[in-house]
Design a protein around this motif. Structure first.
Motif, PDB file in Angstrom:
ATOM      1  N   VAL A   1       5.161   2.125  -4.392  1.00  0.00           N
ATOM      2  CA  VAL A   1       6.123   2.181  -3.094  1.00  0.00           C
ATOM      3  C   VAL A   1       5.383   1.663  -2.025  1.00  0.00           C
ATOM      4  O   VAL A   1       5.962   1.052  -1.133  1.00  0.00           O
ATOM      5  CB  VAL A   1       6.434   3.572  -3.020  1.00  0.00           C
ATOM      6  CG1 VAL A   1       7.380   3.756  -1.873  1.00  0.00           C
ATOM      7  CG2 VAL A   1       7.211   4.284  -4.282  1.00  0.00           C
ATOM      8  N   ASN A   4       5.428  -2.069  -1.679  1.00  0.00           N
ATOM      9  CA  ASN A   4       6.789  -2.403  -1.348  1.00  0.00           C
ATOM     10  C   ASN A   4       7.295  -2.180  -0.052  1.00  0.00           C
ATOM     11  O   ASN A   4       8.200  -2.982   0.668  1.00  0.00           O
ATOM     12  CB  ASN A   4       7.910  -1.809  -2.171  1.00  0.00           C
ATOM     13  CG  ASN A   4       7.714  -2.322  -3.664  1.00  0.00           C
ATOM     14  OD1 ASN A   4       7.383  -3.492  -3.754  1.00  0.00           O
ATOM     15  ND2 ASN A   4       8.080  -1.487  -4.529  1.00  0.00           N
ATOM     16  N   LEU A   5       6.590  -1.210   0.817  1.00  0.00           N
ATOM     17  CA  LEU A   5       6.800  -0.914   2.175  1.00  0.00           C
ATOM     18  C   LEU A   5       6.449  -2.022   3.120  1.00  0.00           C
ATOM     19  O   LEU A   5       7.073  -2.476   4.077  1.00  0.00           O
ATOM     20  CB  LEU A   5       6.436   0.273   2.750  1.00  0.00           C
ATOM     21  CG  LEU A   5       6.760   1.439   2.321  1.00  0.00           C
ATOM     22  CD1 LEU A   5       5.911   2.889   2.794  1.00  0.00           C
ATOM     23  CD2 LEU A   5       8.246   1.882   2.706  1.00  0.00           C
ATOM     24  N   VAL A  13      14.277  -4.616  -0.533  1.00  0.00           N
ATOM     25  CA  VAL A  13      13.758  -4.174  -1.737  1.00  0.00           C
ATOM     26  C   VAL A  13      13.672  -2.761  -1.859  1.00  0.00           C
ATOM     27  O   VAL A  13      13.675  -2.347  -3.303  1.00  0.00           O
ATOM     28  CB  VAL A  13      12.165  -4.643  -1.637  1.00  0.00           C
ATOM     29  CG1 VAL A  13      11.434  -3.851  -0.798  1.00  0.00           C
ATOM     30  CG2 VAL A  13      11.734  -4.735  -3.031  1.00  0.00           C
ATOM     31  N   LEU A  14      13.841  -1.691  -0.781  1.00  0.00           N
ATOM     32  CA  LEU A  14      14.132  -0.608  -1.209  1.00  0.00           C
ATOM     33  C   LEU A  14      15.057  -0.085  -0.408  1.00  0.00           C
ATOM     34  O   LEU A  14      15.166  -0.395   0.567  1.00  0.00           O
ATOM     35  CB  LEU A  14      12.622   0.346  -0.740  1.00  0.00           C
ATOM     36  CG  LEU A  14      11.445  -0.081  -1.265  1.00  0.00           C
ATOM     37  CD1 LEU A  14      10.047   0.814  -0.515  1.00  0.00           C
ATOM     38  CD2 LEU A  14      11.436   0.688  -2.835  1.00  0.00           C
ATOM     39  N   THR A  18      15.845   5.960   0.026  1.00  0.00           N
ATOM     40  CA  THR A  18      14.706   5.939  -0.628  1.00  0.00           C
ATOM     41  C   THR A  18      13.472   6.029   0.430  1.00  0.00           C
ATOM     42  O   THR A  18      12.512   6.704   0.309  1.00  0.00           O
ATOM     43  CB  THR A  18      14.332   4.854  -1.559  1.00  0.00           C
ATOM     44  OG1 THR A  18      15.334   4.898  -2.672  1.00  0.00           O
ATOM     45  CG2 THR A  18      13.111   5.024  -2.334  1.00  0.00           C
ATOM     46  N   VAL A  19      13.723   4.834   1.498  1.00  0.00           N
ATOM     47  CA  VAL A  19      12.371   4.988   2.431  1.00  0.00           C
ATOM     48  C   VAL A  19      12.748   6.441   3.384  1.00  0.00           C
ATOM     49  O   VAL A  19      11.462   6.819   3.665  1.00  0.00           O
ATOM     50  CB  VAL A  19      12.807   3.643   3.343  1.00  0.00           C
ATOM     51  CG1 VAL A  19      11.846   3.650   4.503  1.00  0.00           C
ATOM     52  CG2 VAL A  19      12.602   2.472   2.547  1.00  0.00           C
ATOM     53  N   ARG A  55       9.036   0.314   8.537  1.00  0.00           N
ATOM     54  CA  ARG A  55      10.279  -0.220   7.637  1.00  0.00           C
ATOM     55  C   ARG A  55      11.700   0.431   7.888  1.00  0.00           C
ATOM     56  O   ARG A  55      12.604  -0.243   7.534  1.00  0.00           O
ATOM     57  CB  ARG A  55       9.675   0.068   6.122  1.00  0.00           C
ATOM     58  CG  ARG A  55      10.601  -0.586   5.098  1.00  0.00           C
ATOM     59  CD  ARG A  55      10.230  -1.861   4.781  1.00  0.00           C
ATOM     60  NE  ARG A  55      10.717  -2.641   3.944  1.00  0.00           N
ATOM     61  CZ  ARG A  55      10.623  -3.989   3.558  1.00  0.00           C
ATOM     62  NH1 ARG A  55       9.742  -4.448   4.335  1.00  0.00           N
ATOM     63  NH2 ARG A  55      11.427  -4.553   2.684  1.00  0.00           N
TER      64      ARG A  55
END
Length: 145
Positions: A1, A4-5, A13-14, A18-19, A55
């Protein structure tokens, strides 16, 4: 994860939920672990919390303003200019890239909570290997102090 941040070029992408859940959960777990009597580091949790906050902020701006337009000048591929101008006829006034704002949030949270200035600059510069992010990192470091 965490990888991806900090990714750039893929703003969705997220998902935002979810973030946000990652930010809240990681913040609570880092707070619980830092008060425990077990030795552990706080550098990576501070980086993750700052990157998730940056993010999430970047994703909110991206959803409000729309996607960032491509670079104006592509001297190495001039054939793509008509296609890019057809896809993006009017550029956004403030192009926001959530990945760059994740780096800014990471730098701001690290320098604000740990009083680390040069260490944060050198660390994030070595992580990205891109010197054009130095002004972004410096502005976020100085604004957090």
């Amino acid at each position: 994860v965490v990888r991806n941040l900090l990714v750039r070029g893929a703003p969705l992408v997220l998902p935002m939920s979810t973030v946000a859940a990652f930010l809240l959960g990681y913040f609570l777990l880092a707070a619980c672990c830092s008060t425990a009597w077990i030795p552990g580091g706080l550098l990576v949790p501070m980086m993750c919390i700052g990157a998730a906050a940056g993010r999430l902020y970047g994703m909110l701006w991206h959803s409000i303003l729309g996607p960032a337009p491509p670079f104006k000048a592509m001297p190495w591929v001039p054939e793509l200019q008509p296609l890019l101008q057809a896809l993006y006829p009017t550029p956004s006034p403030l192009p926001m890239e959530p990945g760059i704002l994740a780096f800014a949030g990471c730098a701001a949270f690290l320098s604000g909570s740990g009083s680390l200035v040069m260490f944060v600059l050198v660390l994030l510069l070595e992580v990205t290997l891109e010197p054009f992010l130095i002004p972004v990192i410096l502005i976020s470091i100085l604004s957090a102090r």
